[in-house]
Design an enzyme around this catalytic site. Sequence first.
Site, short mmCIF file in Angstrom:
data_model
loop_
_atom_site.label_atom_id
_atom_site.label_comp_id
_atom_site.label_asym_id
_atom_site.label_seq_id
_atom_site.Cartn_x
_atom_site.Cartn_y
_atom_site.Cartn_z
N ARG A 59 0.86 -1.21 -0.01
CA ARG A 59 -0.07 -0.06 0.09
C ARG A 59 0.90 1.32 0.07
O ARG A 59 1.79 1.15 0.80
CB ARG A 59 -0.94 0.01 1.30
CG ARG A 59 -2.13 -1.09 1.08
CD ARG A 59 -2.90 -1.09 2.51
NE ARG A 59 -2.10 -1.27 3.48
CZ ARG A 59 -2.48 -1.61 4.88
NH1 ARG A 59 -4.15 -1.20 5.01
NH2 ARG A 59 -2.12 -1.83 5.79
N ASP A 61 0.99 5.77 0.41
CA ASP A 61 0.24 6.95 1.04
C ASP A 61 -0.15 7.88 0.10
O ASP A 61 0.10 7.69 -1.26
CB ASP A 61 1.28 7.51 2.20
CG ASP A 61 1.76 6.47 2.99
OD1 ASP A 61 0.90 5.76 3.52
OD2 ASP A 61 2.79 6.67 3.64
N TYR A 119 11.77 0.87 -3.08
CA TYR A 119 11.24 2.33 -3.21
C TYR A 119 12.55 3.22 -3.77
O TYR A 119 13.72 2.84 -3.46
CB TYR A 119 10.80 2.82 -1.97
CG TYR A 119 9.36 2.36 -1.49
CD1 TYR A 119 8.32 3.02 -1.91
CD2 TYR A 119 9.39 1.26 -0.74
CE1 TYR A 119 6.87 2.69 -1.38
CE2 TYR A 119 8.06 0.63 -0.52
CZ TYR A 119 6.83 1.56 -0.71
OH TYR A 119 5.71 1.20 -0.47
N ARG A 206 10.10 7.02 4.20
CA ARG A 206 9.99 8.65 4.49
C ARG A 206 10.63 9.00 5.72
O ARG A 206 11.29 10.21 5.76
CB ARG A 206 8.64 9.22 4.29
CG ARG A 206 8.05 8.94 2.89
CD ARG A 206 6.54 9.40 2.96
NE ARG A 206 6.13 10.55 3.50
CZ ARG A 206 4.89 10.98 3.71
NH1 ARG A 206 4.09 10.03 3.52
NH2 ARG A 206 4.63 12.23 4.09
#
Length: 265
Positions: A59, A61, A119, A206
């Site tokens: 998932r 954000d 990522y 992040r």
Amino acid sequence: MRRRWALGVEYDGSGFSGWQRLNRPGQPERRNEPTVQAALEQALSFVAGEPVAVVCAGRTDAGVHAAAQVVHFDGPAQRDPRGWVLGTTSRLPASVCVNWCVPVADDFHARFSARARRYRYSILNRPVRPAMQRQYLSWVRPPLDATAMHEAAQYLLGEHDFSAFRTVHCQAPHARRDLQQVSVTRTGEVVTVDIQANAFLHHMVRNIVGSLLVVGQGERPGAWMAELLAGRDRALAGPTAPSAGLVFLGPLYPAQWQLPAEVTS
């Protein structure tokens, strides 16, 4: 007859409230809160002629993009891959497309069959904010030492408790993750953080980037990252980096599933 299908989905997350559907299947989305999952399920349901629910590899954000999100769903066997790709994409907003469709075994699971997820976080490091490609870049004005950031990131490699880098809203039952690869490189004015792990916690990438930025600006030494890991205290780590600039490159699966090369390792 029915069968299981896997899709490779690309999307610009700028206009979405994240991946996860905010409503029950078949119900209208919450006002002004569009999600990628709801848009994809609505398009697939139109092509299938029946309600379709999807399961994703990871998932994302609000504001986070995906180059190769993988989902699986169970749908009519008589459809062919080309029909799923073109038909579904024709019903999706311009910011979302299906790049490929592959029939898979019934025990394939987009989330649980993946062995890793990747990522990339891109930072424009210059005095002036970006105009071009701004939805795909974070912006940091002070000069960054990418070499120091890379060296600091290496303290995170291996299996650790990443509590210092998880949000307080994270619903994962535990914080142990295996961070397999991480690198920080500079090309001109852009600093890029590439990171791969078996799985990620909510805001983990992040939050890691936010702490690496503290190191990159010379406010903390690289070994501080090891201290944060050992302390397991989110309050002591750096701020959460903005969602702009974060792209989910996609999961990686064993070759046995016979998926496209971009998601096979």
